[in-house]
Design an enzyme around this catalytic site. Structure first.
Site, mmCIF file in Angstrom:
data_model
loop_
_atom_site.group_PDB
_atom_site.id
_atom_site.type_symbol
_atom_site.label_atom_id
_atom_site.label_comp_id
_atom_site.label_asym_id
_atom_site.label_seq_id
_atom_site.Cartn_x
_atom_site.Cartn_y
_atom_site.Cartn_z
ATOM 1 N N HIS A 310 -29.015 56.034 6.115
ATOM 2 C CA HIS A 310 -30.222 56.216 5.316
ATOM 3 C C HIS A 310 -30.442 57.705 5.100
ATOM 4 O O HIS A 310 -30.160 58.508 5.983
ATOM 5 C CB HIS A 310 -31.436 55.610 6.030
ATOM 6 C CG HIS A 310 -32.586 55.375 5.118
ATOM 7 N ND1 HIS A 310 -33.478 56.364 4.798
ATOM 8 C CD2 HIS A 310 -32.965 54.274 4.425
ATOM 9 C CE1 HIS A 310 -34.360 55.869 3.942
ATOM 10 N NE2 HIS A 310 -34.071 54.611 3.692
ATOM 11 N N ASP A 368 -31.768 46.638 5.189
ATOM 12 C CA ASP A 368 -30.981 45.621 4.489
ATOM 13 C C ASP A 368 -29.958 44.930 5.374
ATOM 14 O O ASP A 368 -29.359 43.942 4.966
ATOM 15 C CB ASP A 368 -30.244 46.258 3.302
ATOM 16 C CG ASP A 368 -31.216 46.734 2.254
ATOM 17 O OD1 ASP A 368 -32.156 45.979 1.968
ATOM 18 O OD2 ASP A 368 -31.048 47.849 1.745
HETATM 19 N N1 CMC Z 1 -20.633 53.829 5.857
HETATM 20 C C1 CMC Z 1 -19.762 54.819 6.134
HETATM 21 N N2 CMC Z 1 -20.069 56.136 6.047
HETATM 22 C C2 CMC Z 1 -21.299 56.458 5.663
HETATM 23 C C3 CMC Z 1 -22.266 55.485 5.353
HETATM 24 C C4 CMC Z 1 -21.902 54.127 5.458
HETATM 25 N N3 CMC Z 1 -22.789 53.165 5.168
HETATM 26 N N4 CMC Z 1 -23.418 56.092 4.973
HETATM 27 C C5 CMC Z 1 -23.182 57.410 5.047
HETATM 28 N N5 CMC Z 1 -21.892 57.640 5.469
HETATM 29 C C6 CMC Z 1 -21.287 58.942 5.741
HETATM 30 C C7 CMC Z 1 -20.932 59.660 4.451
HETATM 31 O O1 CMC Z 1 -19.611 59.349 4.033
HETATM 32 C C8 CMC Z 1 -21.091 61.092 4.866
HETATM 33 O O2 CMC Z 1 -19.953 61.465 5.621
HETATM 34 P P1 CMC Z 1 -19.386 62.984 5.572
HETATM 35 O O3 CMC Z 1 -20.494 63.847 6.112
HETATM 36 O O4 CMC Z 1 -18.168 62.965 6.411
HETATM 37 O O5 CMC Z 1 -19.106 63.262 4.120
HETATM 38 C C9 CMC Z 1 -22.286 61.076 5.816
HETATM 39 O O6 CMC Z 1 -22.266 59.752 6.380
HETATM 40 C C10 CMC Z 1 -23.616 61.338 5.149
HETATM 41 O O7 CMC Z 1 -23.762 60.404 4.080
HETATM 42 P P2 CMC Z 1 -24.416 60.728 2.666
HETATM 43 O O8 CMC Z 1 -23.795 59.830 1.648
HETATM 44 O O9 CMC Z 1 -24.367 62.198 2.425
HETATM 45 O O10 CMC Z 1 -25.903 60.326 2.935
HETATM 46 P P3 CMC Z 1 -26.985 60.026 1.838
HETATM 47 O O11 CMC Z 1 -28.287 60.365 2.441
HETATM 48 O O12 CMC Z 1 -26.658 60.710 0.545
HETATM 49 O O13 CMC Z 1 -26.845 58.447 1.583
HETATM 50 C C11 CMC Z 1 -27.142 56.115 1.753
HETATM 51 C C12 CMC Z 1 -27.677 57.493 2.135
HETATM 52 C C13 CMC Z 1 -28.154 55.058 2.160
HETATM 53 C C14 CMC Z 1 -26.973 56.044 0.218
HETATM 54 C C15 CMC Z 1 -25.787 55.882 2.463
HETATM 55 O O14 CMC Z 1 -25.947 55.931 3.860
HETATM 56 C C16 CMC Z 1 -25.133 54.564 2.050
HETATM 57 O O15 CMC Z 1 -24.443 54.520 1.025
HETATM 58 N N6 CMC Z 1 -25.350 53.461 2.831
HETATM 59 C C17 CMC Z 1 -24.833 52.170 2.463
HETATM 60 C C18 CMC Z 1 -25.734 51.546 1.404
HETATM 61 C C19 CMC Z 1 -27.050 51.065 1.980
HETATM 62 O O16 CMC Z 1 -27.087 50.406 3.014
HETATM 63 N N7 CMC Z 1 -28.152 51.373 1.256
HETATM 64 C C20 CMC Z 1 -29.484 50.909 1.627
HETATM 65 C C21 CMC Z 1 -30.401 52.024 2.011
HETATM 66 S S1 CMC Z 1 -31.889 51.459 2.812
HETATM 67 C C22 CMC Z 1 -32.713 50.536 1.631
HETATM 68 C C23 CMC Z 1 -33.279 51.369 0.560
HETATM 69 O O17 CMC Z 1 -34.034 52.319 0.829
HETATM 70 O O18 CMC Z 1 -33.029 51.060 -0.608
#
Ligand code: CMC
Length: 444
Positions: A310, A368
């Protein structure tokens, strides 16, 4: 007398000159630097892709402490609200700032209930969609179409019309959501029943048919109500920010909420609940979990553990904890304690939470991760998961939209950019252009 502290400032030095920017404090959470005068003062803009460091507005609705895993609606913790409240009360709280008295709650419920019916002409609107359309595609269309049907609640400068539009949106979302579902399975639409409470009415519109009444299990209705509470608001997330951005141009409320529905649809946001269930089904067996974890850690593979991670929570999402418990409760009542997907989810969580990759990045289950399993137990098809998220989040969207319209500091949202395109250049007539960039044109 308390000692007066000098106002806090941040000093920036650029090209030998020093600029001071005020630091503002909220009631909770980190202070923020007010950079609104920054371009005027020193000719610079700030660069912050994804708004990871930017507070876009002042708000008094929801507070999240992502490190501690705390979520408050108007100061009340999500745990207490989930335990003691119901969705109608939470919607009132989000919209009005305080919990209602008995009379205020009755009036609010009445005001929502009398608006559940949809303009009958909107029924024909649904017929224009393909039967296999995703219900979110239908929702994006029909929510926006409300603006074509309710002309007496489009004037955003009239507080009474804003109120009316808010009631209409919260009241009609379940009706439209259930209609989108009924349309996709080829069953007739079921009208709302105003003698039922909000969640029971929604389940009735989803599952009853003209030939057979559907007796709503009160445990199901309670679980649905809890799901609505947990999804009702979440501060300045992508869809809420979209509603605010659309609203900042003074667009009508129905159009703004339709924009929010569109933003919510993506798998990185509200679409994740659907993606989680698909992921768990794909994993299929506990023995395949290590492979899924391996893929999620591989930078060359776009695969992610859905329902994990998140932007704000760097700790367990408090909603996920409540959802996991509710999931166990519902499955117990149904006698499905050993649910196959729940078992995969629990083991996946356990393995991920011990893995250095997830520990270092502070990736925990989010709301989720478990919601899809409850939805499935309640008989809700996967494609409706995000629709239900949208239905619940409408209370939050509307609260933010109203707060924004009433904010004297509000202006049209207009981010700037770091331009990396070509510098100014002369126009080249078509026959004098080099063809190297146009792979569709044969070269001679
Ligand atoms: N699985 C594997 N790696 C992950 C995941 C994941 N679900 N989420 C983040 N990472 C890694 C990402 O690859 C990155 O690694 P590195 O630093 O080596 O490049 C690090 O963790 C930070 O991730 P980010 O993408 O920079 O983080 P963000 O804040 O931009 O993204 C997120 C947040 C929710 C989009 C992401 O965690 C994700 O895609 N999660 C899966 C989708 C999901 O469950 N979404 C629902 C969110 S909660 C409900 C809502 O509010 O809508």
């Amino acid at each position: 007398m308390a000692e007066a502290h000098p106002p806090k400032t941040v000093t920036v030095t650029y090209e030998g000159k020093t600029f001071e920017m005020p630091v503002l404090s909220g009631t909770c959470g980190p202070d923020v630097v007010d950079i609104s005068q920054f371009p005027k003062q020193c000719g610079l803009f700030t660069y912050d892709p994804g708004f990871v460091a930017t507070a876009s507005c002042e708000s008094g609705i929801t507070f999240i402490d992502g490190d501690e895993g705390i979520l408050l609606y108007r100061g009340y913790s999500i745990d207490e609200l989930a335990q003691h409240s119901d969705f109608m009360e939470v919607a009132y709280l989000l919209l009005n700032g305080e919990l209602p008295s008995v009379q205020q709650k009755q009036e609010f419920v009445h005001n929502i209930t009398i608006h559940t019916l949809l303009h009958d002409q909107m029924r024909t609107f649904f017929q224009g969609f393909r039967r296999d359309a995703h219900p979110m595609a239908i929702m994006v269309g029909v929510v926006g179409a409300l603006s074509a049907f309710y002309h007496d609640s489009l004037d955003i400068h009239d507080p009474k019309q804003r109120e009316l539009a808010s009631y209409r949106m919260i009241a009609k979302m379940p009706t439209m959501a259930a209609m989108a579902y009924k349309y996709s399975i080829g069953q007739p639409f079921v009208y709302p029943r105003n003698n039922l409470d909000y969640s029971t009415n929604f389940l009735n519109m989803m599952f009853s048919t003209p030939c057979e009444d559907y007796v709503v299990n009160p445990i199901f209705a309670k679980a649905m109500d809890l799901i609505f509470i947990l999804h009702a608001d979440h501060e300045q997330n992508a869809s809420t920010s979209t509603v605010r951005l659309a609203g900042s141009s003074q667009a009508n409320p129905f159009a703004c909420i339709a924009a929010g529905v569109a933003a919510l649809w993506g798998p990185a946001h509200g679409g994740a609940n659907e993606a989680v269930l698909n992921m768990l089904r794909d994993i299929g067996h506990k023995r395949n979990i290590p492979d899924a974890i391996k893929r999620a850690k591989n930078k060359n593979d776009p695969y992610r553990l859905m329902g994990f991670g998140h932007r704000v929570y760097k700790n367990y999402d408090p909603r996920a904890r409540i959802m996991a418990q509710a999931c166990h409760d519902v499955l117990n009542v149904l006698g499905k304690q050993g649910d196959h997907l729940l078992e995969i989810a629990m083991e996946l969580e356990e393995i991920a939470l011990q893995d250095p990759y997830f520990i270092e990045r502070k990736l925990y289950p989010n709301v989720d991760f478990y919601s899809g399993i409850i939805f499935q137990a309640l008989g809700i098809p996967t494609s409706m998961f995000t629709v239900i998220f949208a239905l619940a989040r409408t209370a939050g969207w509307v609260a933010h939209w109203k707060e924004m319209i009433a904010d004297p500091m509000q202006k049209i949202g207009r981010p700037r950019q770091l331009y990396k395109g070509p510098e100014k250049r002369d126009y080249v007539p078509i026959h004098h252009r080099a063809q190297k960039h146009n792979k569709h044109v044969a070269s001679f």
